[in-house]
Design a protein around this motif. Structure first.
Motif, PDB file in Angstrom:
ATOM      1  N   GLN A 280      68.943  57.149  16.067  1.00  0.00           N
ATOM      2  CA  GLN A 280      69.312  57.987  16.497  1.00  0.00           C
ATOM      3  C   GLN A 280      69.721  58.451  18.129  1.00  0.00           C
ATOM      4  OE1 GLN A 280      70.947  60.531  14.579  1.00  0.00           O
ATOM      5  NE2 GLN A 280      70.826  59.342  12.876  1.00  0.00           N
ATOM      6  N   ALA A 281      68.690  57.513  18.475  1.00  0.00           N
ATOM      7  CA  ALA A 281      68.461  57.622  20.031  1.00  0.00           C
ATOM      8  C   ALA A 281      68.843  56.743  20.890  1.00  0.00           C
ATOM      9  CB  ALA A 281      66.943  57.570  20.757  1.00  0.00           C
ATOM     10  N   GLN A 282      69.448  55.473  20.595  1.00  0.00           N
ATOM     11  CA  GLN A 282      70.480  54.978  20.887  1.00  0.00           C
ATOM     12  C   GLN A 282      71.838  55.105  20.271  1.00  0.00           C
ATOM     13  OE1 GLN A 282      69.129  50.971  18.665  1.00  0.00           O
ATOM     14  NE2 GLN A 282      67.232  50.700  20.386  1.00  0.00           N
ATOM     15  N   TYR A 283      71.779  55.364  19.274  1.00  0.00           N
ATOM     16  CA  TYR A 283      73.660  56.327  19.308  1.00  0.00           C
ATOM     17  C   TYR A 283      73.871  56.442  19.496  1.00  0.00           C
ATOM     18  CZ  TYR A 283      77.562  57.705  16.362  1.00  0.00           C
ATOM     19  OH  TYR A 283      78.408  58.016  16.262  1.00  0.00           O
ATOM     20  N   MET A 284      72.897  58.601  20.622  1.00  0.00           N
ATOM     21  CA  MET A 284      73.165  59.357  21.281  1.00  0.00           C
ATOM     22  C   MET A 284      73.587  59.008  22.450  1.00  0.00           C
ATOM     23  SD  MET A 284      73.797  62.215  19.044  1.00  0.00           S
ATOM     24  CE  MET A 284      73.165  63.954  20.669  1.00  0.00           C
ATOM     25  N   ASN A 285      72.401  57.859  23.279  1.00  0.00           N
ATOM     26  CA  ASN A 285      72.777  57.131  24.790  1.00  0.00           C
ATOM     27  C   ASN A 285      73.521  56.554  24.273  1.00  0.00           C
ATOM     28  OD1 ASN A 285      70.481  57.985  25.177  1.00  0.00           O
ATOM     29  ND2 ASN A 285      69.029  56.474  24.722  1.00  0.00           N
TER      30      ASN A 285
ATOM     31  N   GLY B 146      59.760  56.568  12.336  1.00  0.00           N
ATOM     32  CA  GLY B 146      59.786  56.554  13.303  1.00  0.00           C
ATOM     33  C   GLY B 146      61.172  55.573  13.508  1.00  0.00           C
ATOM     34  N   ARG B 147      61.338  54.740  12.678  1.00  0.00           N
ATOM     35  CA  ARG B 147      62.863  53.970  13.171  1.00  0.00           C
ATOM     36  C   ARG B 147      63.616  54.056  13.249  1.00  0.00           C
ATOM     37  NH1 ARG B 147      64.259  48.590   8.807  1.00  0.00           N
ATOM     38  NH2 ARG B 147      65.642  47.945   9.952  1.00  0.00           N
ATOM     39  N   GLU B 148      64.135  55.586  11.706  1.00  0.00           N
ATOM     40  CA  GLU B 148      65.853  56.041  11.935  1.00  0.00           C
ATOM     41  C   GLU B 148      65.550  56.859  14.364  1.00  0.00           C
ATOM     42  OE1 GLU B 148      67.826  59.793  11.247  1.00  0.00           O
ATOM     43  OE2 GLU B 148      65.204  59.752  11.556  1.00  0.00           O
ATOM     44  N   GLY B 149      64.228  57.168  13.821  1.00  0.00           N
ATOM     45  CA  GLY B 149      64.170  58.137  15.128  1.00  0.00           C
ATOM     46  C   GLY B 149      65.109  57.362  16.915  1.00  0.00           C
ATOM     47  N   ILE B 150      64.535  56.327  16.286  1.00  0.00           N
ATOM     48  CA  ILE B 150      65.228  54.917  17.588  1.00  0.00           C
ATOM     49  C   ILE B 150      66.705  55.131  17.266  1.00  0.00           C
ATOM     50  CG2 ILE B 150      65.095  52.757  17.900  1.00  0.00           C
ATOM     51  CD1 ILE B 150      61.432  52.735  17.233  1.00  0.00           C
TER      52      ILE B 150
ATOM     53  N   LEU C  91      74.219  57.652   9.335  1.00  0.00           N
ATOM     54  CA  LEU C  91      72.598  57.255  10.282  1.00  0.00           C
ATOM     55  C   LEU C  91      71.711  57.718   9.457  1.00  0.00           C
ATOM     56  CD1 LEU C  91      73.438  56.002  14.063  1.00  0.00           C
ATOM     57  CD2 LEU C  91      73.766  55.171  12.065  1.00  0.00           C
ATOM     58  N   ARG C  92      71.982  58.982   8.789  1.00  0.00           N
ATOM     59  CA  ARG C  92      71.242  60.104   8.347  1.00  0.00           C
ATOM     60  C   ARG C  92      70.844  59.798   6.914  1.00  0.00           C
ATOM     61  NH1 ARG C  92      73.040  64.599  11.740  1.00  0.00           N
ATOM     62  NH2 ARG C  92      71.451  65.266  13.620  1.00  0.00           N
ATOM     63  N   ASP C  93      72.049  59.292   6.395  1.00  0.00           N
ATOM     64  CA  ASP C  93      72.464  58.474   5.309  1.00  0.00           C
ATOM     65  C   ASP C  93      71.806  57.715   4.531  1.00  0.00           C
ATOM     66  OD1 ASP C  93      74.333  61.313   4.420  1.00  0.00           O
ATOM     67  OD2 ASP C  93      75.430  60.427   4.720  1.00  0.00           O
TER      68      ASP C  93
END
Length: 299
Positions: free
Chosen positions: A169-174, A163-167, A150-152
């Motif tokens: 990442q949060a969804q993926y972690m959840n 902000g979009r990338e942070g959202i 996802l980071r790549d």
């Protein structure tokens, strides 16, 4: 008055209806009693209404021999009249439980541990935690790899750190946390089901073994009971041996000289054997003993 010819014809006619080997004769009451003492019944011939004292062939002993036998026989009667029978020597005995039966009963007392909500615990695999740790470690490794992907993608899109990338990442972690918990629950449930099945299998196996032990134990107990019953029967026959022997002698004397003395027959019947899986075997032993167990006293 009938003529001689008429009487001869009447005699001839009556003798035609006489039993085989008999002829018409005159006898008085005393003579009739003698014939009865020898075994004649004085039965009436239906065609002529004349009694027949047909006597079965008997062995007649000389008077001194018969009198001596009768005297010896009657001398043995008084001592037996007051003789006590030792009934304790043939008192019924019951075989005890075998080691197989008692062992099965003791083992059955511990079967309660194989039922209930905690019965599965002793059957949990000791390697289950290792399997869970390895599986979850692999899950975490795949999560890390996917998170790096996802980071790549964010870097390539020029959105890394936004902000979009942070959202994302949060969804993926959840989602990863939910999936990890579901995987762990699945592993735990599989272990529980396997342990519960193993506990049920063990319970059924122990129950079957207990039934097998009980069957073998009952067979052994039945065999021991048969030996006890055989001993009881032998002891009883030993106690009544004098009565049996004297009764048989009396019967023979009564047959040799019918009516020489009054006769009577006294018998006994053995008690029923205790129930057991070897009932058919014990029934056979009792049948053989019954032949020996009939006693005759005074004839």
């Amino acid at each position: 008055m009938a003529t001689k010819q008429q009487l001869a014809e009447a005699k001839k006619l009556l003798e035609q209806h006489a039993p085989k080997g008999e002829f018409l004769a005159y006898i008085n009451k005393d003579e009739a009693q003698v014939l009865k003492n020898l075994g004649g019944s004085g039965r009436i011939v239906e065609a002529t209404q004349i009694p027949s004292f047909d006597v079965e062939q008997t062995q007649v002993l000389p008077a001194p021999v018969l009198n001596a036998a009768l005297t010896a026989f009657t001398q043995k009667l008084p001592p037996l009249m007051g003789q006590q029978i030792n009934t304790a020597s043939y008192a019924p005995q019951v075989a005890g439980q075998t080691q197989l039966q008692t062992g099965a009963s003791q083992a059955a007392q511990g079967l309660g541990a194989l039922t209930g909500p905690q019965a599965y615990q002793p059957y949990m695999s000791p390697y289950q935690q290792e399997v869970m740790d390895t599986t979850l470690s692999e899950f975490d490794r795949q999560q890390t790899i996917n998170q790096q992907g996802l980071r790549d993608q964010a870097i390539q899109a020029g959105a890394y750190g936004g902000g979009r990338e942070g959202i994302m990442q949060a969804q993926y972690m959840n989602q990863g946390a939910v999936d990890r918990a579901a995987l762990q629950a699945q592993l735990l449930n599989q272990g529980f089901q396997q342990a519960q099945q193993a506990a049920g299998t063990d319970l059924a196996a122990r129950q079957g073994l207990g039934q097998y032990q009980q069957a073998l134990g009952q067979a052994d107990q039945g065999f021991e009971q048969a030996k006890l019953d055989a001993t009881t029967l032998a002891n009883r026959e030993k106690e009544f041996e004098e009565f049996t022997r004297l009764g048989l002698v009396g019967q023979q004397l009564a047959q040799i000289q019918p009516g020489a003395f009054p006769t009577t027959t006294i018998g006994y019947q053995q008690s029923a054997a205790p129930a057991s899986p070897m009932a058919s075997f014990l029934g056979g032993a009792a049948g053989a003993g019954g032949v020996l167990g009939k006693l005759g006293i005074f004839g």
